[in-house]
Write a protein that holds these residues in place. Structure first.
Motif, mmCIF file in Angstrom:
data_model
loop_
_atom_site.group_PDB
_atom_site.id
_atom_site.type_symbol
_atom_site.label_atom_id
_atom_site.label_comp_id
_atom_site.label_asym_id
_atom_site.label_seq_id
_atom_site.Cartn_x
_atom_site.Cartn_y
_atom_site.Cartn_z
ATOM 1 N N THR A 1 0.854 -1.183 0.000
ATOM 2 C CA THR A 1 0.000 0.000 0.000
ATOM 3 C C THR A 1 0.890 1.232 0.000
ATOM 4 N N ILE A 2 0.733 2.063 -1.019
ATOM 5 C CA ILE A 2 1.558 3.255 -1.197
ATOM 6 C C ILE A 2 0.695 4.497 -0.987
ATOM 7 N N ASN A 3 1.085 5.341 -0.078
ATOM 8 C CA ASN A 3 0.379 6.603 0.154
ATOM 9 C C ASN A 3 1.047 7.717 -0.640
ATOM 10 N N ALA B 1 4.785 7.637 1.507
ATOM 11 C CA ALA B 1 5.961 7.138 0.791
ATOM 12 C C ALA B 1 6.418 8.108 -0.280
ATOM 13 N N ILE B 2 5.460 8.840 -0.869
ATOM 14 C CA ILE B 2 5.760 9.731 -1.990
ATOM 15 C C ILE B 2 4.827 10.927 -1.906
ATOM 16 N N ALA B 3 5.311 12.087 -2.338
ATOM 17 C CA ALA B 3 4.479 13.284 -2.314
ATOM 18 C C ALA B 3 4.981 14.307 -3.321
ATOM 19 N N GLN B 4 4.070 15.188 -3.723
ATOM 20 C CA GLN B 4 4.459 16.370 -4.475
ATOM 21 C C GLN B 4 5.165 17.328 -3.515
ATOM 22 N N VAL B 5 6.248 17.932 -3.972
ATOM 23 C CA VAL B 5 6.967 18.896 -3.136
ATOM 24 C C VAL B 5 7.476 20.048 -3.989
ATOM 25 N N TYR B 6 7.487 21.220 -3.389
ATOM 26 C CA TYR B 6 8.170 22.357 -3.998
ATOM 27 C C TYR B 6 9.644 22.324 -3.587
ATOM 28 N N GLU B 7 10.433 23.078 -4.328
ATOM 29 C CA GLU B 7 11.877 23.042 -4.132
ATOM 30 C C GLU B 7 12.284 23.457 -2.714
ATOM 31 N N ASN B 8 11.674 24.528 -2.200
ATOM 32 C CA ASN B 8 12.093 24.982 -0.868
ATOM 33 C C ASN B 8 11.603 24.044 0.236
ATOM 34 N N TRP B 9 10.492 23.310 -0.010
ATOM 35 C CA TRP B 9 10.086 22.276 0.949
ATOM 36 C C TRP B 9 11.157 21.186 0.990
ATOM 37 N N ALA B 10 11.549 20.748 -0.211
ATOM 38 C CA ALA B 10 12.522 19.658 -0.300
ATOM 39 C C ALA B 10 13.843 20.039 0.342
ATOM 40 N N VAL C 1 8.654 0.315 -4.140
ATOM 41 C CA VAL C 1 7.427 0.273 -4.951
ATOM 42 C C VAL C 1 6.993 1.697 -5.299
ATOM 43 N N ALA C 2 7.124 2.608 -4.340
ATOM 44 C CA ALA C 2 6.795 4.008 -4.608
ATOM 45 C C ALA C 2 7.672 4.558 -5.729
ATOM 46 N N TRP C 3 8.940 4.163 -5.752
ATOM 47 C CA TRP C 3 9.846 4.564 -6.843
ATOM 48 C C TRP C 3 9.338 4.012 -8.172
ATOM 49 N N ASP C 4 8.893 2.756 -8.180
ATOM 50 C CA ASP C 4 8.388 2.150 -9.409
ATOM 51 C C ASP C 4 7.172 2.921 -9.920
#
Length: 448
Positions: free
Chosen positions: A54-56, A112-121, A345-348
């Motif tokens: 299960t990937i969030n 496991a994975i999310a959208q991020v802006y550059e300054n968040w990252a 799996v999130a990478w895949d």
């Protein structure tokens, strides 16, 4: 007795070693390695294909075409990978997404994975919350050098921190000039290519009775920053990231001019200052002839206009220092705090979302930019562009797109500059007072 005991010990030792080996094999195939360890055989991209996952995925595609296409692409992936369930957690805004991400990290329960802006990252990397994607890119289920070179270099660079890839491009866009093509054709006006031409055209299409103005604009730091660069401004933040640079030295004059350029047009009624997305309503109802917004706004405008008139996109008009636009949109990052095989799996799944086929569908359905050069040059996109030629504009100016700063404190700078820029346009503040306030507030934010 001594020899008998030694033989028994030897047998027990062999049995123990076999048992330990069996346990080791079980752990490698189950993929339940603890955080910080690599997957089987040292490959972070490996996972057990027979195991259920299960990937969030936390994102901000809560409505419209964005939501529909992400759900459709995710279903394509899970149909091919029945052992994987993708939970799409959509938030109503990027601000909400950031707040939820920060809270989940603090609670040690991130996605496991999310959208991020550059300054968040940048902040997440500093606090060791996200992983470098370099080992995943070079893993067995990674991306080849030819695949990596297929991504636009500027977009790959946008995802790098300290020379390493921590983000991969996803929903990238840049700002363009939307215009009412039918009305400009009727008036014999070509889309402006320079700032001076734009200013003349805004006055020309504005009606004296106030029923139509040249530009409807919800002011933001981005319009100010484009003007700043186009007029000749250089850096936004000092090289050490500790203070602002836009009000220093020769930059100061350009920063002030960027605040002032549109103010006389607002006073004259040629530019209508709006809030939030009200500019879309103005443009769709033909109360304004021009609008400044990202290419991602195309699908929303199209849905509102419903073919009532032809509208197109043009590159942001150039200033004395050249043509510039802001790079918008988020990247994708993988988070620590989940098991290694879950992250594999999130990478895949991430790889699928940024694949050529998926990106082609995504671009056509949403209006976002192609992130791969092969997508832009594909037969499918050439056919699409033949029907919607103006849709190429965003990609054609991508090399002139910039992100002002990766520094975590820049978010507060953005908010402050937006407020001060708006106050100048509305006549509530002088440019000098606004610039002084911007500088002080940004210095405080960046120093934290």
């Amino acid at each position: 007795m001594r020899l008998k005991w030694s033989h028994m010990t030897f047998v027990l030792l062999i049995l123990a070693m076999l048992a330990l080996a069996a346990c080791g094999d079980s752990g490698a195939t189950s993929g339940n390695k603890s955080q910080g360890q690599s997957n089987g055989n040292g490959d972070p991209t490996s996972f057990d294909a027979s195991k259920q996952y299960t990937i969030n995925f936390w994102e901000a595609f809560a409505t419209g075409a964005n939501k529909k296409v992400l759900e459709s692409l995710t279903k394509q992936y899970t149909d091919k990978h029945p052992n994987v369930k993708i939970n799409l957690q959509a938030y109503d805004s990027y601000t909400t997404l950031q707040t939820k991400l920060n809270a989940s990290i603090a609670a040690k329960n991130p996605p496991a994975i999310a959208q991020v802006y550059e300054n968040w990252a940048m902040q997440y990397k500093q606090n060791d919350n996200i992983v470098s994607l370099q080992p995943y890119i070079s893993g067995k289920n990674g991306l080849s050098s030819s695949e990596m070179s297929d991504f636009y270099p500027s977009l790959l660079k946008d995802g790098q921190i300290d020379g390493q890839q921590y983000m991969m491009p996803f929903n990238k866009s840049d700002e363009v000039l939307y215009y009412n093509a039918d009305l400009l054709k009727k008036m014999g006006i070509e889309p402006p290519k320079s700032m001076s031409e734009l200013i003349v055209d805004l006055a020309k299409v504005t009606k004296s009775d106030g029923s139509q103005w040249g530009l409807s604009l919800t002011p933001s730091v981005d319009e100010w920053s484009i003007l700043y660069k186009a007029l000749g401004g250089k850096d936004f933040v000092s090289s050490d990231g500790q203070k602002s640079a836009f009000a220093q030295g020769g930059n100061k004059a350009f920063a002030k001019s960027a605040l002032e350029t549109l103010a006389p047009l607002v006073k004259a009624g040629a530019v209508h200052v709006t809030k939030q997305y009200a500019w879309q309503n103005d443009f769709a109802s033909q109360k304004s002839v021009f609008a400044l917004a990202t290419v991602a706004s195309y699908s929303f405008l199209q849905a509102s206009i419903k073919g009532a008139f032809a509208f197109n996109e043009a590159a942001i008009p150039a200033g004395p220092a050249g043509q510039y636009t802001v790079l918008y949109g988020t990247n994708l990052s993988l988070f620590k705090g989940v098991s290694d095989d879950t992250r594999a799996v999130a990478w895949d799944y991430l790889k699928f979302l940024i694949s050529k086929d998926a990106n082609t569908t995504f671009v056509q359905k949403t209006g976002y930019l192609p992130i791969r050069q092969s997508v832009f040059n594909s037969d499918a996109m050439n056919s699409y562009y033949s029907k919607f030629p103006a849709r190429k504009v965003g990609s054609e100016q991508i090399n002139n797109a910039f992100v002002a700063s990766f520094q975590p404190g820049w978010q507060k700078c953005r908010d402050e500059i937006t407020n001060d820029y708006t106050s100048v346009l509305s006549g509530q503040s002088s440019a000098d007072a606004a610039l002084s306030k911007m500088e002080q507030q940004c210095n405080d934010a960046l120093a934290q």
